[in-house]
Scaffold this motif. Structure first.
Motif, PDB file in Angstrom:
ATOM      1  N   LYS A  46      54.449  57.245  52.459  1.00  0.00           N
ATOM      2  CA  LYS A  46      54.833  55.993  53.131  1.00  0.00           C
ATOM      3  C   LYS A  46      54.396  56.032  54.590  1.00  0.00           C
ATOM      4  N   LEU A  47      54.609  57.177  55.248  1.00  0.00           N
ATOM      5  CA  LEU A  47      54.155  57.333  56.628  1.00  0.00           C
ATOM      6  C   LEU A  47      52.631  57.268  56.706  1.00  0.00           C
ATOM      7  N   LEU A  48      51.985  57.861  55.709  1.00  0.00           N
ATOM      8  CA  LEU A  48      50.519  57.869  55.670  1.00  0.00           C
ATOM      9  C   LEU A  48      49.971  56.449  55.576  1.00  0.00           C
ATOM     10  N   SER A  49      50.621  55.618  54.790  1.00  0.00           N
ATOM     11  CA  SER A  49      50.138  54.244  54.579  1.00  0.00           C
ATOM     12  C   SER A  49      50.247  53.386  55.834  1.00  0.00           C
ATOM     13  N   ALA A  50      51.061  53.819  56.808  1.00  0.00           N
ATOM     14  CA  ALA A  50      51.249  53.051  58.035  1.00  0.00           C
ATOM     15  C   ALA A  50      50.252  53.441  59.131  1.00  0.00           C
ATOM     16  N   LEU A  51      49.391  54.431  58.882  1.00  0.00           N
ATOM     17  CA  LEU A  51      48.439  54.866  59.892  1.00  0.00           C
ATOM     18  C   LEU A  51      47.284  53.873  60.021  1.00  0.00           C
ATOM     19  N   HIS A  52      46.693  53.826  61.221  1.00  0.00           N
ATOM     20  CA  HIS A  52      45.606  52.900  61.518  1.00  0.00           C
ATOM     21  C   HIS A  52      44.456  53.644  62.194  1.00  0.00           C
ATOM     22  N   HIS A  53      43.370  52.924  62.391  1.00  0.00           N
ATOM     23  CA  HIS A  53      42.208  53.492  63.076  1.00  0.00           C
ATOM     24  C   HIS A  53      42.623  54.103  64.419  1.00  0.00           C
ATOM     25  N   GLY A  54      42.210  55.359  64.638  1.00  0.00           N
ATOM     26  CA  GLY A  54      42.514  56.047  65.888  1.00  0.00           C
ATOM     27  C   GLY A  54      43.693  56.980  65.807  1.00  0.00           C
ATOM     28  N   ASP A  55      44.556  56.819  64.803  1.00  0.00           N
ATOM     29  CA  ASP A  55      45.671  57.757  64.634  1.00  0.00           C
ATOM     30  C   ASP A  55      45.151  59.124  64.213  1.00  0.00           C
ATOM     31  N   LEU A  56      45.921  60.169  64.524  1.00  0.00           N
ATOM     32  CA  LEU A  56      45.503  61.532  64.234  1.00  0.00           C
ATOM     33  C   LEU A  56      46.349  62.152  63.133  1.00  0.00           C
ATOM     34  N   VAL A  57      45.707  62.947  62.283  1.00  0.00           N
ATOM     35  CA  VAL A  57      46.394  63.742  61.263  1.00  0.00           C
ATOM     36  C   VAL A  57      45.820  65.149  61.313  1.00  0.00           C
ATOM     37  N   ASP A  58      46.544  66.093  60.724  1.00  0.00           N
ATOM     38  CA  ASP A  58      46.125  67.491  60.737  1.00  0.00           C
ATOM     39  C   ASP A  58      45.698  67.907  59.342  1.00  0.00           C
ATOM     40  N   LEU A  59      44.480  68.453  59.203  1.00  0.00           N
ATOM     41  CA  LEU A  59      43.923  68.813  57.902  1.00  0.00           C
ATOM     42  C   LEU A  59      43.670  70.306  57.791  1.00  0.00           C
ATOM     43  N   LEU A  60      43.878  70.836  56.581  1.00  0.00           N
ATOM     44  CA  LEU A  60      43.326  72.122  56.191  1.00  0.00           C
ATOM     45  C   LEU A  60      42.239  71.824  55.169  1.00  0.00           C
ATOM     46  N   VAL A  61      40.993  72.250  55.443  1.00  0.00           N
ATOM     47  CA  VAL A  61      39.854  71.900  54.587  1.00  0.00           C
ATOM     48  C   VAL A  61      38.820  73.021  54.606  1.00  0.00           C
ATOM     49  N   PRO A  62      37.911  73.041  53.586  1.00  0.00           N
ATOM     50  CA  PRO A  62      38.149  72.546  52.217  1.00  0.00           C
ATOM     51  C   PRO A  62      38.881  73.623  51.437  1.00  0.00           C
ATOM     52  N   LEU A  63      39.674  73.238  50.468  1.00  0.00           N
ATOM     53  CA  LEU A  63      40.512  74.193  49.732  1.00  0.00           C
ATOM     54  C   LEU A  63      40.218  74.130  48.233  1.00  0.00           C
ATOM     55  N   GLY A  64      40.489  75.244  47.542  1.00  0.00           N
ATOM     56  CA  GLY A  64      40.397  75.290  46.093  1.00  0.00           C
ATOM     57  C   GLY A  64      38.988  75.443  45.562  1.00  0.00           C
ATOM     58  N   LYS A  65      38.921  75.529  44.241  1.00  0.00           N
ATOM     59  CA  LYS A  65      37.651  75.641  43.528  1.00  0.00           C
ATOM     60  C   LYS A  65      37.344  74.312  42.849  1.00  0.00           C
ATOM     61  N   GLY A  66      36.113  73.877  42.956  1.00  0.00           N
ATOM     62  CA  GLY A  66      35.725  72.584  42.425  1.00  0.00           C
ATOM     63  C   GLY A  66      35.058  72.661  41.069  1.00  0.00           C
ATOM     64  N   PHE A  67      34.452  71.554  40.671  1.00  0.00           N
ATOM     65  CA  PHE A  67      33.795  71.439  39.373  1.00  0.00           C
ATOM     66  C   PHE A  67      32.463  72.192  39.363  1.00  0.00           C
ATOM     67  N   GLN A  68      32.163  72.804  38.228  1.00  0.00           N
ATOM     68  CA  GLN A  68      30.839  73.340  37.960  1.00  0.00           C
ATOM     69  C   GLN A  68      30.086  72.263  37.187  1.00  0.00           C
ATOM     70  N   MET A  69      29.015  71.727  37.756  1.00  0.00           N
ATOM     71  CA  MET A  69      28.381  70.532  37.196  1.00  0.00           C
ATOM     72  C   MET A  69      27.596  70.794  35.924  1.00  0.00           C
ATOM     73  N   GLY A  70      27.307  72.056  35.608  1.00  0.00           N
ATOM     74  CA  GLY A  70      26.644  72.358  34.341  1.00  0.00           C
ATOM     75  C   GLY A  70      25.155  72.080  34.381  1.00  0.00           C
ATOM     76  N   PRO A  71      24.458  72.409  33.308  1.00  0.00           N
ATOM     77  CA  PRO A  71      22.995  72.242  33.266  1.00  0.00           C
ATOM     78  C   PRO A  71      22.597  70.776  33.225  1.00  0.00           C
ATOM     79  N   ALA A  72      21.412  70.499  33.737  1.00  0.00           N
ATOM     80  CA  ALA A  72      20.872  69.148  33.684  1.00  0.00           C
ATOM     81  C   ALA A  72      20.497  68.800  32.248  1.00  0.00           C
ATOM     82  N   GLY A  73      20.500  67.522  31.943  1.00  0.00           N
ATOM     83  CA  GLY A  73      20.051  67.066  30.634  1.00  0.00           C
ATOM     84  C   GLY A  73      21.153  66.747  29.656  1.00  0.00           C
ATOM     85  N   GLU A  74      22.360  67.285  29.876  1.00  0.00           N
ATOM     86  CA  GLU A  74      23.460  66.939  28.980  1.00  0.00           C
ATOM     87  C   GLU A  74      24.252  65.789  29.586  1.00  0.00           C
ATOM     88  N   GLU A  75      24.837  64.975  28.735  1.00  0.00           N
ATOM     89  CA  GLU A  75      25.586  63.820  29.224  1.00  0.00           C
ATOM     90  C   GLU A  75      26.908  64.270  29.829  1.00  0.00           C
TER      91      GLU A  75
END
Length: 269
Positions: free
Chosen positions: A86-115
């Motif tokens: 709810k607090l996040l939704s009230a933020l506007h251009h110019g407001d500041l937030v604190d981030l930890l980035v990037p975290l976790g393991k992402g997708f392995q996209m696999g070989p080309a050619g498969e759908e």
């Protein structure tokens, strides 16, 4: 890394769902679809903990200030469900937030050619958009199966279509696309030579994982969990691995070992 980020835009894209764009450190330009950020709305004690959000998009822009070079940005999708969002939704251009980035393991996209088949619901569509963008940049064929309780829960379909992604939609009440579960639509289209990437509610992921095993289709799932730290220190987001038993415990931290897992790695009820 920790980064003080400035809000660029914060737009309601569907009732109670928002898309926020923020400045980001240069390091995030090498992030992988499926990774996430931990965000703290302000410096107050309440809310105390950061909130995890999957990366919807990462890119660059040139600020309107003279002499500025290109700046990295990131975007998140979120739903207002409690005090923090709810607090996040009230933020506007110019407001500041604190981030930890990037975290976790992402997708392995696999070989080309498969759908490549993407399956998501609600804010689970967030990491799938970033993934679709990267897959289409490689020239891959991509289909999206999006579901929700009603039309308001099916987000940013136009953005997927602009990428050239073939989309299928299902809602529980039939207000958008087919009536019923998106997994029912998915099963009609599954075939060998495909690879599934899914993110959304656990019951949906459970069904997709079992379906992929039944059809012999590789499947990766991005799990959602409550997180306190985001780096594997608090052990608050553990789930059971495929080989877990009382005699031989097998637990996985969603934040550190995931949030993306091969569906065969996890124990599904």
């Amino acid at each position: 890394m920790q980064f003080k980020s400035m809000v660029i835009s914060n737009v309601e894209v569907s009732p109670n769902y928002f898309r926020m764009r923020m400045t980001a450190p240069q390091e995030l330009s090498s992030s992988v679809p499926g990774q996430f950020v931990m965000l703290k709305v302000n410096d107050a004690i309440d809310p105390l903990l950061r909130r995890p959000f999957g990366l919807f998009d990462v890119g660059s822009f040139v600020p309107e200030y003279a002499g500025c070079g290109a700046q990295v940005y990131c975007e998140i999708l979120y739903k207002v469900v409690g005090k923090g969002t709810k607090l996040l939704s009230a933020l506007h251009h110019g407001d500041l937030v604190d981030l930890l980035v990037p975290l976790g393991k992402g997708f392995q996209m696999g070989p080309a050619g498969e759908e490549k088949v993407l399956v998501g619901g609600g804010v689970g569509l967030a990491p799938l958009y970033y993934l679709a963008k990267e897959l289409k940049a490689r020239g891959e064929k991509v289909r999206l199966f999006a579901g929700g309780r009603n039309r308001d829960d099916v987000l940013c379909i136009t953005e997927f279509e602009r990428l050239g992604v073939e989309t299928y939609v299902a809602t529980d009440d039939g207000t958008l696309g087919e009536r019923g579960f998106v997994t029912q639509v998915l099963e009609r289209h599954l075939a060998s030579g495909m690879r599934i990437f899914a993110c959304g509610p656990t019951p949906m992921l459970n069904a997709v994982a079992k379906m992929s095993q039944k059809h012999g289709v590789p499947c990766q799932v991005s799990m959602e969990a409550y997180m306190a730290c985001g780096v594997g220190a608090c052990l608050g987001c553990v789930m059971k691995g495929a080989n877990h038993s009382d005699e031989t415990p097998d637990y996985r931290c969603v934040c550190k070992d995931g949030p993306v897992f091969d569906s065969f790695e996890l124990q599904w009820s």
